[in-house]
Design a protein around this motif. Structure first.
Motif, short mmCIF file in Angstrom:
data_model
loop_
_atom_site.label_atom_id
_atom_site.label_comp_id
_atom_site.label_asym_id
_atom_site.label_seq_id
_atom_site.Cartn_x
_atom_site.Cartn_y
_atom_site.Cartn_z
N PRO A 164 0.83 -1.20 0.00
CA PRO A 164 0.00 0.00 0.00
C PRO A 164 0.87 1.26 0.00
O PRO A 164 1.92 1.32 0.64
N ASN A 165 0.42 2.26 -0.74
CA ASN A 165 1.10 3.56 -0.81
C ASN A 165 2.45 3.49 -1.55
O ASN A 165 3.28 4.37 -1.40
N ALA A 166 2.64 2.44 -2.37
CA ALA A 166 3.89 2.35 -3.14
C ALA A 166 3.85 3.27 -4.35
O ALA A 166 4.87 3.46 -5.00
N GLY A 167 2.68 3.80 -4.69
CA GLY A 167 2.57 4.71 -5.82
C GLY A 167 1.96 4.09 -7.06
O GLY A 167 2.10 4.64 -8.16
N LYS A 168 1.25 2.97 -6.90
CA LYS A 168 0.69 2.29 -8.07
C LYS A 168 -0.39 3.11 -8.77
O LYS A 168 -0.42 3.21 -9.99
N SER A 169 -1.27 3.71 -7.98
CA SER A 169 -2.35 4.51 -8.59
C SER A 169 -1.79 5.72 -9.33
O SER A 169 -2.24 6.06 -10.43
N PRO A 186 -2.42 4.92 2.94
CA PRO A 186 -2.52 3.58 2.36
C PRO A 186 -3.96 3.19 2.04
O PRO A 186 -4.91 3.76 2.58
N PHE A 187 -4.09 2.19 1.17
CA PHE A 187 -5.37 1.58 0.81
C PHE A 187 -6.33 2.58 0.17
O PHE A 187 -7.53 2.53 0.39
N THR A 188 -5.80 3.52 -0.60
CA THR A 188 -6.70 4.40 -1.34
C THR A 188 -7.37 3.64 -2.47
O THR A 188 -8.45 4.02 -2.92
N ILE A 209 -3.52 -3.38 -8.99
CA ILE A 209 -4.03 -4.31 -7.98
C ILE A 209 -3.89 -3.66 -6.62
O ILE A 209 -2.81 -3.17 -6.27
N PRO A 210 -4.97 -3.62 -5.82
CA PRO A 210 -4.89 -2.99 -4.51
C PRO A 210 -3.72 -3.52 -3.69
O PRO A 210 -3.32 -4.67 -3.81
N VAL A 240 8.38 -0.62 -5.93
CA VAL A 240 9.05 -0.59 -4.63
C VAL A 240 9.45 0.84 -4.34
O VAL A 240 10.14 1.48 -5.15
N GLU A 241 9.03 1.36 -3.20
CA GLU A 241 9.42 2.73 -2.83
C GLU A 241 10.90 2.80 -2.50
O GLU A 241 11.41 2.00 -1.72
#
Length: 430
Positions: A164-169, A186-188, A209-210, A240-241
């Protein structure tokens, strides 16, 4: 996104055959003219590209096809019942009432999940040289019915995975025209989002993917629901951040890899491109060092290592080109099923072998009566009225022809003994 649904499906019952005789003034000896009943309609899944999830099926859980019309006199056959169509999005999987697996991926593709019953024959069908005026007809049979499970797996070329919050969106929004929710917590992303990369000679569909957390493969967090969507992808882009809020980059990477492997569908074997995100938070020299270290650490186990920034756009053009180039060479773990022609569905052939000699079995029960089993025999009795003497005589004839009477005699049957088939009980006097 609603990824699963449990629904009741029921094929329409077959119409009954008709018992009728011609009654015309100019025909002094009218013969039988009872028409056949119509077959019941089927319950059919139809792949509709305008559908995005299975949520609409949760409000209406029972789907029944129309019953076939009964036969009528003057050799008029009953009409077939109308099918009940259920619109589902591409990527829907199900198991039919018969137990066959179906996988709908092409627009317009159809799959029958519950077949309608067969219509009964009218008395005209039972006319022979020795039975010229039969006063019996067949009843229609019931349609297949049961609860079935539907499951949606997105049709995407590339799965974006990471914590979560790795920047996928943010990455999906910059790489494609998709507009996923982006926030600094996280979990946006609570449901998978799709976007398309446009190349000169091909397109690539990406699925955000969430975020996965420790224990996701066992159902923790968003769990199995979203890992299932990765199964259809040809490759993974693992974000990966470089400067994570929690943990360290290597540990975070291994955590997600562990969940992919624990899921058990071979996801860990998918070709993977590692993308180090938020490169704008480090000096360029530090980013170069990080990319080199990751490339050395992972070696040939990955397609490559890149660093990007969704905030500044650095590295995004190269990432688009790399994804399209890799997709041209990688193969999915399991090729999708061959596309069926529009309006049809190709499924595996199943062979049902009869149980016992001749597809039936005979046993003596504790009270001295006899029970006959076997789907063919049970279906025969389901279609006929054992209270009708002519119908019962016809059944006795059929039992003799297929060898059931001989099996009963061998088991100790004597004329007048009680015989049971399914819920029917009657006396045989053969």
């Amino acid at each position: 996104m609603d990824d699963t649904a449990r629904i009741w499906v029921e094929g329409g019952g077959g119409g009954n055959g008709c018992i009728s005789f011609r009654r015309e003034a100019h025909v002094p000896k009218g013969g039988p003219d009872g028409g056949d009943g119509g077959h019941g309609g089927d319950v059919v899944l139809v792949c509709d590209p305008s559908r995005r999830d299975l949520g609409a099926l949760r409000g209406s859980k029972h789907f029944r096809a129309q019953r076939g019309r009964h036969g009528e006199g003057a050799n008029r056959h009953g009409a077939r019942g109308e099918d009940r169509e259920i619109l589902v999005p591409p990527g829907t999987q199900a198991v039919t009432v018969e137990g066959a697996d179906v996988d709908l991926v092409e627009p317009g593709q159809r799959a029958v999940v519950a077949r309608g019953g067969r219509g009964g024959h009218g008395n005209r069908r039972f006319t022979t040289s020795t039975r010229q005026a039969p006063r019996f007809a067949e009843k229609g049979t019931k349609g297949e019915a049961d609860w079935i499970e539907l499951r949606l797996k997105l049709l995407a070329d590339v799965g974006l995975v990471g914590l979560p919050n790795a920047g996928k969106s943010s990455l999906l929004g910059r790489l494609t025209r998709a507009t996923p929710k982006v926030a600094d917590y996280p979990f946006t992303t609570l449901s998978p989002a799709l976007g398309t990369i446009e190349g000169e000679d091909r397109q690539a569909v990406l699925a955000d993917i969430p975020g996965l957390i420790e224990g996701a493969a066992a159902g923790a967090g968003l769990g199995h629901e979203f890992l299932a969507h990765v199964e259809r992808c040809s490759m993974l882009v693992h974000l990966v951040e470089l400067v994570p809020l929690e943990g360290d980059p290597v540990g975070n990477y291994e955590l997600v890899r562990g969940e992919l492997e624990a899921y058990g569908a071979g996801l860990e074997r998918l070709p993977e491109l590692v993308v180090l995100s938020k490169r704008d938070l480090l000096e360029p020299s530090a980013v170069d060092v990080a990319v080199a270290e990751w490339a050395e650490r992972l070696g040939d186990s990955v397609l490559g290592v890149m660093a990007v920034s969704s905030a500044t756009g650095e590295g995004l053009d190269d990432l688009r080109k790399r994804i399209l180039a890799e997709l041209a060479t990688v193969q999915p773990l399991e090729a999708p099923p061959a596309s069926a022609p529009a309006g049809e569905f190709e499924s595996e052939h199943r062979v049902y072998r009869p149980a016992g000699e001749g597809g039936y079995w005979v046993e003596r029960e504790d009270d001295g009566g006899f029970r006959i089993g076997g789907r063919g025999v049970e279906l025969l009795f389901e279609r006929h009225d054992t209270n009708n003497e002519e119908a019962l005589a016809y059944l006795e004839q059929r039992l003799t022809e297929i060898g059931v009477i001989a099996a009963l005699t061998k088991a100790g049957f004597e004329p007048g003994d009680d015989v049971r088939v399914g819920e029917d009980e009657f006396e045989l006097h053969i």
